[in-house]
Design an enzyme around this catalytic site. Structure first.
Site: not given
Length: 387
Positions: A51, A54
């Site tokens: 991600c 993230c």
């Protein structure tokens, strides 16, 4: 020496107090017990290694002093990879399907508030304050909705908070929200497209009636493609047997061919079956279906090819299949060279024994990450491991 010691102590204290969020280094059960004992709420960063947002949050926001000061003082902080270890079950329990998702959990292990996505400092601090205020938590907001709240800003915020966990509830919220709008702007269109799942959705009628507003944002060709996908999802749902975890291919193809033709219908059902196999951790079936789906991979998008190539890198050991995944990764990079897919290419070269090209593409990937401000720690580890 005494002055030097005091100076070092002072510097150490400055470093301590200027740090970002400090995360617990223990299992979730222990974290919940600590939260209950200290009468605090848990802040859980639910992330995955792939991600991008993230990684940017970890680099740009979690490290800020203001964020660290507030979160460290008021919460028990934890971060768990939702695709590894206990994270897999926690993702199911807390219905985490998009990343990053931020969960605020009480000492009883119950979610009291949640939100998601990459956000700047001010909003990230506001999330924390909302989680501490029972009147601003999701439960309270839902009650406010049930009591008849119609303010557009409130409705839009509530829809965004629940869109990935309670789609049926979100549809009700958006039905009320869109009733306050004569026309849909760009943000409204994106919200509608994110929320609508198939032709059975209560929002599908709005999707049809607001075609002009949507086409103004995404073009008519894209609108038609989205519409076809919504129809295929509905047909797919009808053709899927939850008990046997299998599809009725004949039923699906009969109906789907009317929408997109035989070739596209066949690709769609292969994709659905492959996705189901992957979610069920049936890797041999997933591998077989993906190889069939991507016999001709040149028409697939860069993102789809990168996703498939990475899944093969992580889960498949058959050398011939990995060589095919390498072709997917090369095509992905050819179509759109970015940090994510060059990293995939480097890892696949390394796994298939081509250390020379693995090193070249790991270096290239790191260069791209530096330009885009992405975290390249894992790629650097790969590069350092190549002998």
């Amino acid at each position: 020496m005494k002055k030097l010691f005091l100076l070092l102590t002072f510097i150490s204290s400055l470093l301590y107090f200027s740090q970002g969020i400090v995360f617990e280094n223990s299992d979730f059960k222990s974290i919940v017990a600590k939260a209950k004992k200290e009468n605090k709420i848990i802040f859980l960063d639910s992330y995955t290694t792939w991600c991008g947002p993230c990684k940017l949050m970890a680099k740009n926001i979690f490290t800020l002093q203001s964020v660290g000061d507030y979160y460290n003082s008021n919460f028990i902080n934890a971060k768990i990879d939702m695709e590894k270890g206990e994270g897999i079950e926690l993702a199911k329990k807390f219905k985490v399907t998009a990343y990053p998702t931020y969960l605020f959990i009480d000492g009883n292990g119950e979610v009291v508030h949640r939100t998601l996505g990459y956000v700047e400092e001010k909003d990230f601090l506001q999330f924390a304050k909302d989680a501490q205020d029972p009147k601003r938590r999701i439960g309270a907001l839902k009650k406010q909705f049930e009591d008849g709240e119609k303010e557009p800003g409130f409705l839009k915020n509530l829809a965004e908070l629940t869109i990935y966990t309670e789609p049926d509830f979100t549809a009700k919220v958006l039905d009320r929200y869109f009733s306050t709008k004569n026309n849909l702007d760009k943000e409204d269109v994106q919200l509608l497209l994110n929320a609508i799942s198939n032709t059975e959705s209560p929002l599908y009628q709005l999707f049809e009636s607001k075609k002009a507003d949507i086409v103004a944002v995404v073009s008519e060709a894209t609108y038609n493609k989205i519409n076809n996908n919504l129809k295929l999802k509905s047909i797919s749902t009808k053709a899927y047997n939850k008990e046997t975890k299998s599809y009725n291919d004949e039923l699906f193809l009969k109906e789907a061919e009317k929408v997109v033709g035989k070739e596209e219908a066949t690709k769609y059902i292969l994709s659905q079956k492959a996705g189901t196999a992957f979610r069920n951790k049936d890797i041999p079936t997933y591998e077989k279906l993906m190889l069939e789906l991507y016999k001709d991979y040149t028409t697939a998008s860069s993102m789809a090819l990168n996703s498939a190539a990475w899944n093969f890198f992580e889960n498949v050991s058959t050398q011939s299949s990995l060589q095919t995944a390498l072709l997917w990764a090369q095509e992905s990079v050819k179509k759109d060279e970015n940090y994510a897919n060059t990293d995939t290419l480097a890892n696949l070269y390394n796994k298939t024994g081509n250390k020379k090209d693995a090193k070249v593409w790991a270096q290239k990937s790191i260069e791209l990450a530096k330009k885009s401000g992405e975290n390249y720690e894992d790629t650097e580890k790969l590069l350092n491991s190549i002998k």
